[in-house]
Enzyme design. Structure first.
Site, PDB file in Angstrom:
ATOM      1  N   GLY A 178      -0.762  10.936 -12.699  1.00 30.00           N
ATOM      2  CA  GLY A 178       0.462   9.877 -12.185  1.00 30.00           C
ATOM      3  C   GLY A 178       0.984   8.492 -13.184  1.00 30.00           C
ATOM      4  N   ASP A 238      -5.960  15.898  -9.814  1.00 36.92           N
ATOM      5  CA  ASP A 238      -4.664  16.124  -9.043  1.00 36.92           C
ATOM      6  C   ASP A 238      -4.280  17.675  -9.564  1.00 36.92           C
ATOM      7  OD1 ASP A 238      -2.268  13.692 -10.766  1.00 36.92           O
ATOM      8  OD2 ASP A 238      -2.127  15.218  -9.892  1.00 36.92           O
ATOM      9  N   ASN A 254       3.541  15.351  -8.419  1.00 40.06           N
ATOM     10  CA  ASN A 254       4.150  14.449  -9.224  1.00 40.06           C
ATOM     11  C   ASN A 254       3.884  14.491 -10.505  1.00 40.06           C
ATOM     12  OD1 ASN A 254       6.538  12.816  -8.762  1.00 40.06           O
ATOM     13  ND2 ASN A 254       5.639  11.842  -8.039  1.00 40.06           N
ATOM     14  N   SER A 308       0.791  -0.035  -0.121  1.00 38.84           N
ATOM     15  CA  SER A 308       1.866  -0.263  -0.509  1.00 38.84           C
ATOM     16  C   SER A 308       2.761  -1.570   0.539  1.00 38.84           C
ATOM     17  CB  SER A 308       2.853   0.619  -0.070  1.00 38.84           C
ATOM     18  OG  SER A 308       4.277   0.552  -0.115  1.00 38.84           O
ATOM     19  N   ALA A 309       3.355  -2.526  -0.871  1.00 41.82           N
ATOM     20  CA  ALA A 309       4.419  -3.584   0.404  1.00 41.82           C
ATOM     21  C   ALA A 309       5.189  -2.813   1.216  1.00 41.82           C
ATOM     22  CB  ALA A 309       4.941  -4.096  -0.527  1.00 41.82           C
ATOM     23  N   THR A 310       5.146  -1.293   1.734  1.00 41.23           N
ATOM     24  CA  THR A 310       6.416  -0.669   2.471  1.00 41.23           C
ATOM     25  C   THR A 310       6.090  -1.116   3.842  1.00 41.23           C
ATOM     26  OG1 THR A 310       6.777   0.940   1.083  1.00 41.23           O
ATOM     27  CG2 THR A 310       7.211   1.165   3.038  1.00 41.23           C
ATOM     28  N   TYR A 326       6.089   6.634   5.673  1.00 41.39           N
ATOM     29  CA  TYR A 326       5.254   6.340   4.209  1.00 41.39           C
ATOM     30  C   TYR A 326       4.646   5.497   4.198  1.00 41.39           C
ATOM     31  CZ  TYR A 326       4.648   4.231  -0.131  1.00 41.39           C
ATOM     32  OH  TYR A 326       3.517   4.255  -1.007  1.00 41.39           O
ATOM     33  N   LYS A 379       0.023   4.577   5.190  1.00 39.43           N
ATOM     34  CA  LYS A 379      -0.512   3.595   4.273  1.00 39.43           C
ATOM     35  C   LYS A 379      -0.859   2.575   5.290  1.00 39.43           C
ATOM     36  CE  LYS A 379       0.358   5.043   0.019  1.00 39.43           C
ATOM     37  NZ  LYS A 379      -1.029   5.224  -1.274  1.00 39.43           N
ATOM     38  N   ASN A 387       6.980  -3.882  -6.504  1.00 43.58           N
ATOM     39  CA  ASN A 387       7.722  -2.679  -7.290  1.00 43.58           C
ATOM     40  C   ASN A 387       7.165  -1.788  -8.905  1.00 43.58           C
ATOM     41  OD1 ASN A 387       9.412  -4.084  -4.008  1.00 43.58           O
ATOM     42  ND2 ASN A 387      10.922  -1.761  -5.603  1.00 43.58           N
ATOM     43  N   ARG A 423      14.101  -7.810  -4.774  1.00 44.52           N
ATOM     44  CA  ARG A 423      12.415  -6.960  -5.241  1.00 44.52           C
ATOM     45  C   ARG A 423      11.844  -8.235  -6.082  1.00 44.52           C
ATOM     46  NH1 ARG A 423      14.131  -5.671  -1.192  1.00 44.52           N
ATOM     47  NH2 ARG A 423      14.669  -3.404  -0.264  1.00 44.52           N
ATOM     48  N   ARG A 469      21.408   1.059   1.390  1.00 44.94           N
ATOM     49  CA  ARG A 469      20.537   2.701   2.117  1.00 44.94           C
ATOM     50  C   ARG A 469      20.203   2.468   3.050  1.00 44.94           C
ATOM     51  NH1 ARG A 469      15.864   3.671  -2.585  1.00 44.94           N
ATOM     52  NH2 ARG A 469      15.786   1.627  -1.984  1.00 44.94           N
TER      53      ARG A 469
END
Ligand code: WQD
Length: 350
Positions: free
Chosen positions: A11, A32, A36, A136-138, A160, A164, A190, A242, A304
């Site tokens: 990826g 893998d 994606n 992830s920062a998410t 998502y 994580k 990002n 970001r 969004r």
């Protein structure tokens, strides 16, 4: 040097990290399922690294225990590679679209959580207890504090992000359950850009979700214009801010993290990997246009759903603990991302 299992190594971030690891002399087994990604990325990685027989690629799914077992079996039987066992795992494999996770939560929980659970079970059975996890920062959701430190509250706002955060908790439980686990949880902000050669880069399937690949595709004429999601955010120019990190900086961050895990053997590292610098959408567009001498037509549209106004890493802990910080700036991000787009108008299938 170490024998490493890289899940999702074909990826975007995985392939760039495989390049850095091969250049450092490690031996890799990559698993893998190419949902994606493309095996072509790793052919180019070996070409760039100038190595042969230091990477074994397995088409497999981390949700399928026998596939993961196959990866460990290769470590014991491969003739081409002088493997004895797997010393550590870098775990990239997973689904990463916020919007898609809202439509298919079961799918995301299965791949991201059950897949990680399966991987960890097989690792433990083989006595392999060193892992770098692609977080992830998410998981911070709407951060109350920016720049955001690692001890900020974990409050994901989409499936998502929840997956994580759940795997991070599983890893924390493992670290506390028995001695010998060496775990790093790396929270990406990002990731953008590409290797400067233009041979490897980000190759999202279908319509990209993220800003940077959309900018390069609009600049290349693959899309008519960019939609800017909101111009009324509480930011300097009204557009979202970001923390963009060059994928090569991110890859080097993984290499450095692995080195610390193997050499110093900490039980747990939890680190933000970001630049610490906030860039707005309009700043990204203007930097890209100036750097690449390409226009990026855009239109403002509504915000969004689920976007935060600003996400920026407090990246000081990675600097203090690893001696790692980003080295590449926004101009290099734009230059390298555009070189990849120009050389590969339709990604690896060009
Ligand atoms: C960046 C900015 C948008 C597209 C996501 C994931 C996160 C991580 C990185 C995996 C925002 C604006 C975007 C567009 C726009 N991935 N934008 N028009 O949302 O910060 O983070 O990718 O870990 O988990 O959530 O990245 O690139 O989608 O958006 O105006 O067509 O660009 O509003 O301000 P995001 P992004």
């Amino acid at each position: 040097m170490a024998n490493l299992l890289i899940t999702g190594g074909a990826g975007f971030i995985g392939s760039h990290t495989c390049l850095v690891l091969l250049e450092a002399g490690h031996q890799l087994i990559v698993i893998d399922n190419f949902i994606n990604s493309s095996p072509e990325s790793l052919k180019r990685v070996e070409k760039l690294a100038g190595t042969q027989n230091h990477l074994t690629l397995i088409k497999g799914d981390i949700c399928i225990e026998s596939d993961v077992e196959r990866a460990f079996a290769v470590a014991h039987t491969s003739n081409a590679l002088s493997y004895s066992s797997i010393d550590a795992v870098i775990h990239f494999a997973g689904l990463k679209s916020v919007s898609e996770s809202r439509i298919h939560p079961l799918y995301y929980w299965d791949v991201n959580v059950n897949g990680s659970h399966t991987l960890l079970k097989v690792m433990a059975a083989h006595g392999c207890r060193t892992i770098v996890f692609s977080s992830s920062a998410t998981i911070y959701g709407y951060p109350r504090q920016t720049p955001t430190p690692e001890d900020a509250s974990i409050a994901p706002i989409n499936p998502y992000g929840h997956t994580k955060a759940t795997v991070e908790q599983l890893l924390a439980d493992l670290a506390g359950s028995e001695s010998g686990w060496r775990i790093a949880r790396l929270r990406y902000f990002n990731p953008v850009g590409a290797h400067p050669s233009g041979l490897i880069g980000e190759d999202p399937r279908g319509i990209p979700n993220n800003l940077f690949p959309l900018i390069t595709q609009v600049a290349a004429g693959r899309r008519s214009h960019l939609k800017i999601f909101g111009r009324d955010w509480p930011t300097s120019d009204g557009t979202g801010i970001r923390d963009y990190i060059h994928v090569m900086d991110l890859a080097e961050g993984h290499y450095t993290t692995l080195k610390v895990l193997l050499d110093e053997k900490p039980q747990m590292l939890t680190l933000n990997l970001g630049s610490g610098v906030g860039i707005s959408v309009l700043e990204m567009i203007s930097t890209f246009e100036t750097t690449c001498n390409q226009k990026v037509p855009y239109q403002f549209t509504a915000r969004r759903f689920g976007d935060a106004p600003k996400t920026i890493a407090d990246a000081s802990l990675a600097q203090a603990r690893l001696g790692w910080a980003t080295k590449r700036d926004l101009i290099e991000i734009c230059r390298d991302g555009w070189a990849w787009q120009q050389a590969n108008p339709y990604g690896y299938d060009s």
